[in-house]
Design an enzyme around this catalytic site. Structure first.
Site, PDB file in Angstrom:
ATOM      1  N   ASN A  11      10.408 -19.479 -28.073  1.00  0.00           N
ATOM      2  CA  ASN A  11      10.631 -20.651 -28.754  1.00  0.00           C
ATOM      3  C   ASN A  11       9.820 -20.425 -30.108  1.00  0.00           C
ATOM      4  OD1 ASN A  11      11.041 -23.291 -29.799  1.00  0.00           O
ATOM      5  ND2 ASN A  11       9.790 -24.292 -28.292  1.00  0.00           N
ATOM      6  N   LYS A  13      10.108 -22.395 -32.623  1.00  0.00           N
ATOM      7  CA  LYS A  13       9.619 -24.040 -33.135  1.00  0.00           C
ATOM      8  C   LYS A  13      10.160 -23.664 -34.620  1.00  0.00           C
ATOM      9  CE  LYS A  13       6.168 -24.497 -29.748  1.00  0.00           C
ATOM     10  NZ  LYS A  13       5.426 -25.508 -29.106  1.00  0.00           N
ATOM     11  N   HIS A  97      12.529 -30.433 -24.991  1.00  0.00           N
ATOM     12  CA  HIS A  97      11.217 -29.891 -25.024  1.00  0.00           C
ATOM     13  C   HIS A  97      10.280 -31.194 -25.273  1.00  0.00           C
ATOM     14  CE1 HIS A  97       8.042 -27.834 -26.924  1.00  0.00           C
ATOM     15  NE2 HIS A  97       8.269 -26.664 -26.417  1.00  0.00           N
ATOM     16  N   GLU A  99       8.054 -31.590 -27.301  1.00  0.00           N
ATOM     17  CA  GLU A  99       7.817 -32.126 -28.635  1.00  0.00           C
ATOM     18  C   GLU A  99       9.020 -33.017 -28.857  1.00  0.00           C
ATOM     19  OE1 GLU A  99       7.137 -28.181 -30.375  1.00  0.00           O
ATOM     20  OE2 GLU A  99       5.232 -27.904 -29.034  1.00  0.00           O
ATOM     21  N   GLU A 169       7.179 -27.216 -18.048  1.00  0.00           N
ATOM     22  CA  GLU A 169       6.057 -27.038 -19.197  1.00  0.00           C
ATOM     23  C   GLU A 169       5.270 -28.119 -19.160  1.00  0.00           C
ATOM     24  OE1 GLU A 169       7.577 -24.273 -22.596  1.00  0.00           O
ATOM     25  OE2 GLU A 169       8.062 -26.297 -23.022  1.00  0.00           O
ATOM     26  N   GLY A 175       0.541 -24.981 -26.167  1.00  0.00           N
ATOM     27  CA  GLY A 175       0.070 -24.755 -27.509  1.00  0.00           C
ATOM     28  C   GLY A 175      -1.604 -24.825 -27.370  1.00  0.00           C
ATOM     29  N   SER A 210       1.097 -21.927 -22.986  1.00  0.00           N
ATOM     30  CA  SER A 210       0.084 -20.919 -23.347  1.00  0.00           C
ATOM     31  C   SER A 210       0.494 -19.662 -22.683  1.00  0.00           C
ATOM     32  CB  SER A 210      -1.156 -21.452 -23.053  1.00  0.00           C
ATOM     33  OG  SER A 210      -1.454 -22.543 -23.999  1.00  0.00           O
TER      34      SER A 210
HETATM   35  C1  PEP Z   1       6.450 -24.047 -25.927  1.00  0.00           C
HETATM   36  O1  PEP Z   1       6.523 -24.252 -27.132  1.00  0.00           O
HETATM   37  O2  PEP Z   1       7.517 -24.236 -25.192  1.00  0.00           O
HETATM   38  C2  PEP Z   1       5.167 -23.432 -25.741  1.00  0.00           C
HETATM   39  C3  PEP Z   1       5.198 -23.167 -24.094  1.00  0.00           C
HETATM   40  O3  PEP Z   1       4.351 -22.984 -26.450  1.00  0.00           O
HETATM   41  P1  PEP Z   1       3.133 -22.243 -26.373  1.00  0.00           P
HETATM   42  O4  PEP Z   1       3.505 -20.997 -25.456  1.00  0.00           O
HETATM   43  O5  PEP Z   1       2.367 -21.767 -27.578  1.00  0.00           O
HETATM   44  O6  PEP Z   1       2.189 -22.851 -25.243  1.00  0.00           O
END
Ligand code: PEP
Length: 251
Positions: A11, A13, A97, A99, A169, A175, A210
């Site tokens: 992803n 972003k 997601h 966000e 998630e 992040g 992460s």
């Molecule tokens: C994500 O944006 O779905 C995500 C898991 O980001 P990160 O891997 O940076 O934690």
């Protein structure tokens, strides 16, 4: 272990310039990897056509979107039409997601409309769920997941269930550099699998939060974890390649 196909989904972003994209693919091509897993990337919507063209040439990577509208067309300035995504041959769309849920206030009811609309166009849907740190500490993780699944996935026709994928998630892991332990993730995945609308052993459930080359193996060794949705570590070709290499070995 269940028979499964491991998916590594990047992803991106709101990141990557054209120059960075071309560097990414130059490096990926140099690495000449033999992919045994599925490698997918969701770039910014504006970059989908160029990525589709590159992906077509290199063959190995499928391209998707990070979001779509709950309507096909009309007066929705700035939105991304699921009809247009399907029309362009986009493989998948990420919906819900964290966000989108937190910054853009998308709730489970709206997300359900988006999921149904995307499925109507035969797009694969990666529906994201996960609890915040406060919710986990208040012992609400299962309640939150149950709600996100029951409302967000309501009324999915059985014949479209094969297009549905889930990404677990935990919001506190996205992040932040804090990954859920493989055991915490597996527990979440098993709960989710038992709460799917058309309960299915075949449904792909990705872990996100992460994920890095040095922690992915332990996660993928768990029975209910079928791949990863990766933010930060998907931006660099070397990290993305390493994630795919580990996935190809674990399969
Ligand atoms: C994500 O944006 O779905 C995500 C898991 O980001 P990160 O891997 O940076 O934690």
């Amino acid at each position: 272990m269940r028979k499964r196909e491991i998916h590594i989904v990047g992803n991106w972003k709101m990141n990557q310039t054209l120059h960075e994209i071309s560097q990414f693919f130059v490096e990926m091509t140099k690495m000449k990897m033999e992919l045994k897993c599925k490698a997918w990337i969701a770039p910014q919507a504006i970059h989908i056509p160029i990525l589709k063209e590159i992906a077509f040439t290199t063959g190995a990577i499928q391209i998707g979107a990070q979001n779509c509208c709950e309507h096909d067309s009309g007066a929705f300035t700035g939105e991304i039409s699921p009809l247009a995504l399907a029309d362009m041959g986009v493989e998948f769309v990420i919906i819900g997601h964290s966000e989108r849920r937190t910054i853009y206030k998308e709730d489970n009811e709206l997300l359900n409309k988006k999921v149904l609309k995307a499925l109507e166009h035969n797009l694969k849907v990666i529906y994201c769920v996960g609890e915040t740190l406060d919710e986990r500490e208040a012992n609400l993780t299962h309640d939150i997941l149950e709600k996100q699944l029951s409302v967000g996935l309501a009324n999915i026709p059985k014949q479209k269930a094969h297009l549905l994928m889930i990404a677990y998630e935990p919001v506190w892991a996205i992040g932040t550099g804090k990954t859920a332990s493989a055991e915490q993730a597996e527990e979440g995945h098993a709960f989710i699998r038992s709460h799917l609308p058309h309960s299915s052993d075949e449904t792909i459930i990705l872990y996100g939060g992460s994920v890095k080359p040095d922690n992915i193996e332990a996660l993928l060794r768990k029975a209910n974890i079928d791949g990863a949705l990766v933010g930060g570590a998907s931006l660099k070709a070397n990290d993305f390649r390493q994630l795919c290499t580990v996935a190809s070995i674990v399969m």
